[in-house]
Each structure stands twice: as structure tokens, then as C-alpha cells.
Scaffold this motif. Structure first.
Motif, PDB file in Angstrom:
ATOM      1  N   TYR A 277       0.834  -1.202   0.000  1.00 32.97           N
ATOM      2  CA  TYR A 277       0.000   0.000   0.000  1.00 32.97           C
ATOM      3  C   TYR A 277       0.867   1.249   0.000  1.00 32.97           C
ATOM      4  CZ  TYR A 277      -2.476   4.001   1.737  1.00 32.97           C
ATOM      5  OH  TYR A 277      -2.938   5.275   1.879  1.00 32.97           O
TER       6      TYR A 277
ATOM      7  N   LEU B 222      -5.941  -6.256  -2.686  1.00 40.54           N
ATOM      8  CA  LEU B 222      -6.698  -5.009  -2.611  1.00 40.54           C
ATOM      9  C   LEU B 222      -6.728  -4.377  -3.992  1.00 40.54           C
ATOM     10  CD1 LEU B 222      -5.432  -3.200   0.630  1.00 40.54           C
ATOM     11  CD2 LEU B 222      -7.556  -4.467   0.326  1.00 40.54           C
TER      12      LEU B 222
ATOM     13  N   ILE C 204      -5.179  -3.791   6.499  1.00 38.24           N
ATOM     14  CA  ILE C 204      -4.861  -5.185   6.192  1.00 38.24           C
ATOM     15  C   ILE C 204      -3.389  -5.305   5.810  1.00 38.24           C
ATOM     16  CG2 ILE C 204      -5.523  -7.199   4.816  1.00 38.24           C
ATOM     17  CD1 ILE C 204      -8.131  -5.566   4.148  1.00 38.24           C
ATOM     18  N   ALA C 205      -2.923  -4.368   4.975  1.00 35.82           N
ATOM     19  CA  ALA C 205      -1.517  -4.359   4.597  1.00 35.82           C
ATOM     20  C   ALA C 205      -0.617  -4.114   5.799  1.00 35.82           C
ATOM     21  CB  ALA C 205      -1.274  -3.306   3.516  1.00 35.82           C
TER      22      ALA C 205
ATOM     23  N   GLU D 242      -4.121 -14.824   2.020  1.00 31.78           N
ATOM     24  CA  GLU D 242      -3.560 -13.633   1.394  1.00 31.78           C
ATOM     25  C   GLU D 242      -4.715 -12.787   0.859  1.00 31.78           C
ATOM     26  OE1 GLU D 242      -0.229 -14.131  -1.182  1.00 31.78           O
ATOM     27  OE2 GLU D 242       0.789 -15.523   0.184  1.00 31.78           O
ATOM     28  N   PHE D 243      -4.421 -11.506   0.664  1.00 27.22           N
ATOM     29  CA  PHE D 243      -5.454 -10.575   0.230  1.00 27.22           C
ATOM     30  C   PHE D 243      -4.965  -9.783  -0.976  1.00 27.22           C
ATOM     31  CE2 PHE D 243      -6.409 -11.465   4.628  1.00 27.22           C
ATOM     32  CZ  PHE D 243      -7.781 -11.606   4.628  1.00 27.22           C
TER      33      PHE D 243
ATOM     34  N   ALA E  45     -12.189  -8.245   5.570  1.00 26.88           N
ATOM     35  CA  ALA E  45     -11.000  -9.087   5.683  1.00 26.88           C
ATOM     36  C   ALA E  45     -11.025  -9.911   6.966  1.00 26.88           C
ATOM     37  CB  ALA E  45      -9.744  -8.233   5.619  1.00 26.88           C
TER      38      ALA E  45
ATOM     39  N   THR F 132      -6.991 -16.814  -1.262  1.00 24.74           N
ATOM     40  CA  THR F 132      -6.633 -15.460  -1.703  1.00 24.74           C
ATOM     41  C   THR F 132      -7.914 -14.673  -1.924  1.00 24.74           C
ATOM     42  OG1 THR F 132      -4.638 -16.356  -2.774  1.00 24.74           O
ATOM     43  CG2 THR F 132      -5.330 -14.134  -3.406  1.00 24.74           C
TER      44      THR F 132
ATOM     45  N   GLN G  11       1.646 -10.448   2.753  1.00 20.84           N
ATOM     46  CA  GLN G  11       0.567 -11.262   2.186  1.00 20.84           C
ATOM     47  C   GLN G  11      -0.590 -10.414   1.667  1.00 20.84           C
ATOM     48  OE1 GLN G  11       1.183 -13.117   6.041  1.00 20.84           O
ATOM     49  NE2 GLN G  11       0.415 -15.010   5.157  1.00 20.84           N
ATOM     50  N   THR G  12      -0.349  -9.121   1.539  1.00 21.54           N
ATOM     51  CA  THR G  12      -1.369  -8.224   0.998  1.00 21.54           C
ATOM     52  C   THR G  12      -0.840  -7.590  -0.273  1.00 21.54           C
ATOM     53  OG1 THR G  12      -2.138  -7.746   3.247  1.00 21.54           O
ATOM     54  CG2 THR G  12      -2.909  -6.297   1.496  1.00 21.54           C
TER      55      THR G  12
END
Length: 243
Positions: A9, A60, A77-78, A57-58, A191, A137, A84-85
Motif C-alpha cells: 500500500y 486489494l 490489512i496491509a 492472502e489478500f 477481511a 486469496t 501477504q497483501t
């Protein structure tokens, strides 16, 4: 900027700032803000930033305006899962090759997070398949609720990806933005619910606590007063720098 706090981010935000031809002027633009958490310096949450370990994992997908907004919660989240973001600016017609490669990775179980019951091209699932070794994911559309709907309906390159039905929650905690839709939650709340679906209840609680702390400190920023230190702060102290 401390590189120990760096994540995708922050890297995207720096890139967008370098590319921008005009200054983004949010409400409260005169407030002296922390460069990292974007809250008022006297309400900075960086000292309570938790670090988690997760098999999830995400992704965005951020609307271009959302990158600069201090009200954005996707960046939380990051914060807690910096490795993992994955963070990308959304594009209707020109998604980044790295994003498309990630979505096509056979080692991943990609699931789209959007409150919809019936959408052509998207199956609807409510749980993760038992014994599936792929990386869960979760794809989060990060913008206003109107922007997120447009992103969902116009992104043909997301067709074929199943939507995850999140657990019902009656305790929405976003004090900064409001929605008239009962099934709409903030990006950070979504999340946390995703991690609950993945049987990571402890991680879900920590992210929910961090989100609650963000709300508490954001309201202090808006009201120009120093936030009280509470039991919430003490709980997050236990996860600082772990993971």
C-alpha cells in the motif's frame, strides 16, 4: 519512512503521489498527520500496529481516489499482513500483468469478496473446500460502496472467480463512513470475516481490534482531541512486531 513499516500500500501511494498532477485535498487537510497511518500526529496508531501470521492472502483492488483517503481501511490489512497483501490500482480495461498472473496462479484459491446473491459468471460459496491446499486469496474491491459496485460489474477480467458469502454480522463498527445496506461492511471488516471463514478466529479478532482502534483514533483526529488509552490498546500491544 521506516522500511520495517513498508508494504505494498505504501509503495502504491508513493507511486501515485509521484504520478499525480494535482494535490488530493481531503477534509481535515490542515491537520498535521503521521506519514504512515495518516491520522493526526497526536492520534497516531503506529505504536499499536500488530503483525500476524496467516495462510490467507489478500488482493486489494483500490479505486484511484481511495489510495489517498485517510478514511481508507484497506491499508489496515496491509499493516498487519505486509507480506501477504497485494495492492493494485483498479483499471476496467488495463489491469496490471502482475495482478492477472496472481489471479491465474494455480496454487491459489481466489475468491471475490462482494455482497451479491446471484451474479452471472460468479459462483457463490460460503466456506473453503475441506483439504484444499491452495492459498486462500481474497480479492477485496476497495472504494466507496458505489465505486465497489461499479468495479465488480465492469471488470470482465474478474469473470469466473467465485464470490465468497461472508458470515452475517450485526455489529458493524465503521464510525467514519455509513451505508444504508445492512450487508455492506468496511474493507477491513470484510477481511476479518474472511479470516473467520478460514478458521483463523484469533487473527480475525486482532484485525477487528486494530480496526476498532483506527476508528477510535480517527474520531479523535476529527474532534481534535488526544485519544484515551484503553484495554483495546493493551490487547494490541501483545501482537506488536509478532508474525
Amino acid at each position: 519512512m521506516s522500511m520495517s513499516f513498508d508494504n505494498q500500500y505504501h509503495r502504491l501511494r508513493r507511486r501515485r503521489l509521484a504520478e499525480s498532477t494535482r494535490e488530493f485535498l481531503a477534509r481535515g487537510k490542515s491537520v498535521a498527520r503521521c506519514e504512515l497511518c495518516q491520522l493526526a500526529s497526536y492520534a497516531c496508531i503506529c505504536n499499536w500496529r500488530p503483525r500476524l501470521a496467516s495462510r490467507c492472502e489478500f488482493v486489494l483492488l483500490m479505486h484511484r481516489d481511495e489510495v489517498f483517503k485517510p478514511t481508507n481501511t484497506g491499508r489496515l490489512i496491509a499493516d498487519v499482513l505486509p507480506g501477504q497483501t497485494h495492492v493494485f490500482c483498479w483499471s476496467r480495461t488495463e489491469p496490471e500483468p502482475a495482478l492477472l498472473n496472481l489471479l491465474a496462479d494455480p496454487a491459489r484459491l481466489c475468491l471475490l469478496v462482494f455482497p451479491v446473491e446471484n451474479a452471472p459468471g460468479h459462483a457463490l460459496v460460503s466456506h473453503l473446500p475441506s483439504g484444499d491446499q491452495r492459498i486462500p486469496t481474497f480479492i477485496l474491491l476497495d472504494g466507496t460502496w458505489k465505486q465497489s459496485g461499479r468495479m465488480f460489474h465492469l471488470s470482465r477480467w474478474l469473470d469466473g472467480i467465485a464470490c465468497i458469502k461472508l458470515p452475517d454480522t450485526r455489529e458493524r463498527g465503521y464510525a467514519v463512513r455509513k451505508s444504508h445496506q445492512e450487508d455492506y461492511v468496511s474493507t477491513a471488516e470484510a477481511a476479518a470475516l474472511c479470516m473467520a471463514v478460514a478458521n483463523e478466529e484469533d487473527n480475525a479478532r486482532v484485525l477487528s481490534d486494530y480496526f476498532a482502534l483506527f476508528n477510535h483514533h480517527y474520531l479523535a483526529t476529527r474532534g481534535s482531541y488526544p485519544p484515551d488509552v484503553s484495554e483495546l490498546h493493551k490487547r494490541l500491544e501483545l501482537f506488536k512486531g509478532s508474525g
